[in-house]
Design an enzyme around this catalytic site. Structure first.
Site, mmCIF file in Angstrom:
data_model
loop_
_atom_site.group_PDB
_atom_site.id
_atom_site.type_symbol
_atom_site.label_atom_id
_atom_site.label_comp_id
_atom_site.label_asym_id
_atom_site.label_seq_id
_atom_site.Cartn_x
_atom_site.Cartn_y
_atom_site.Cartn_z
ATOM 1 N N SER A 35 -5.127 -10.796 11.466
ATOM 2 C CA SER A 35 -5.964 -9.950 10.607
ATOM 3 C C SER A 35 -6.787 -10.730 9.595
ATOM 4 O O SER A 35 -7.783 -10.217 9.088
ATOM 5 C CB SER A 35 -5.087 -8.937 9.860
ATOM 6 O OG SER A 35 -4.075 -9.607 9.123
ATOM 7 N N GLU A 50 -2.103 -4.539 -4.575
ATOM 8 C CA GLU A 50 -0.884 -4.915 -3.854
ATOM 9 C C GLU A 50 -1.051 -6.082 -2.883
ATOM 10 O O GLU A 50 -0.162 -6.926 -2.763
ATOM 11 C CB GLU A 50 -0.371 -3.709 -3.051
ATOM 12 C CG GLU A 50 0.042 -2.525 -3.896
ATOM 13 C CD GLU A 50 0.498 -1.359 -3.042
ATOM 14 O OE1 GLU A 50 0.357 -1.428 -1.801
ATOM 15 O OE2 GLU A 50 0.997 -0.370 -3.622
ATOM 16 N N HIS A 79 -4.569 -10.300 2.620
ATOM 17 C CA HIS A 79 -5.879 -10.059 3.235
ATOM 18 C C HIS A 79 -7.006 -10.271 2.239
ATOM 19 O O HIS A 79 -6.834 -10.104 1.033
ATOM 20 C CB HIS A 79 -5.920 -8.649 3.820
ATOM 21 C CG HIS A 79 -4.903 -8.442 4.892
ATOM 22 N ND1 HIS A 79 -3.717 -7.780 4.661
ATOM 23 C CD2 HIS A 79 -4.877 -8.864 6.178
ATOM 24 C CE1 HIS A 79 -3.006 -7.785 5.790
ATOM 25 N NE2 HIS A 79 -3.685 -8.432 6.715
#
Length: 214
Positions: free
Chosen positions: A12, A183, A187
């Site tokens: 990702s 949070e 990413h």
């Protein structure tokens, strides 16, 4: 000018995101902005995959069906391999992780393509004021495979953490999704993905220049 094809296998942090997923982004969707125009990228990276599940889902096979002689295969895996609580994707760094990395390398070379290993990009993790490598065993294992198989390696973990250290935590935080959702320290935002893409592109261009005699 000769066209150079580059294939990306990753997770990702590398994948290309849809517009409605903004501002989350992966470095694979921006890397072409930092490379010569004759370099064409094919981003096969997808979230949640490890070296193991990427193979099991035939995603590596899909790349190997397309890739040709003198193309490049960039492999950044490790984030999801380290998920010991997710046995379906976990690989042990000194054994199964290495075994799967060899599949990517051998598969590319069988097609006379050029594999390049990339250590997992850094996360936003600071302890006592120091940015921490969350994947030390995987980085070391990848380096050992690179040496064993004589494969070029981009140490993106080292490069990215050095950069975060140079700009400081507050500036680095803005590159991660935690700056949006409070949070997510893994990413990247679009700004972060662009910066990581620039890091990878710099190293890649040097490697390609050596191979292609630009």
């Amino acid at each position: 000018m000769k066209k150079i094809q580059v294939y990306l296998a990753g997770d990702s942090t590398v994948q290309t995101y849809e517009k409605d997923e903004s501002p989350q982004a992966g470095w694979g969707q921006y890397i072409d902005q930092y490379c010569k125009r004759n370099i064409i990228f094919h981003n096969h990276a997808i979230g949640g995959r490890s070296t193991k599940t990427f193979v099991e889902e035939s995603r590596l096979d899909a790349i190997l069906e397309e890739i040709s002689a003198n193309d490049y295969l960039l492999i950044q895996m490790g984030h999801n391999d380290s998920s010991i609580n997710r046995p379906e994707r976990y690989t042990e760094p000194s054994t199964t992780y290495k075994q799967y990395l060899r599949l990517y390398i051998d598969g590319a070379r069988k097609k006379h393509a050029i594999p390049i290993l990339i250590t997992p990009v850094g996360r936003l993790h600071v302890v006592h004021g120091k940015f921490i490598n969350d994947f030390p065993n995987y980085c070391q294992a990848m380096k050992e495979v690179a040496e064993e198989k004589n494969v070029p390696l981009i140490d993106l973990n080292y490069i990215s953490l050095n950069y975060f250290t140079s700009i400081g935590y507050e500036a680095a935080e803005k590159l991660f999704m935690i700056s949006v959702d409070g949070e997510d320290c893994t990413h990247y935002t679009e700004a972060g993905a662009e910066k990581v893409a620039e890091m990878v592109a710099k190293e890649l261009m040097e490697m390609i220049s050596e191979e292609e005699n630009f």
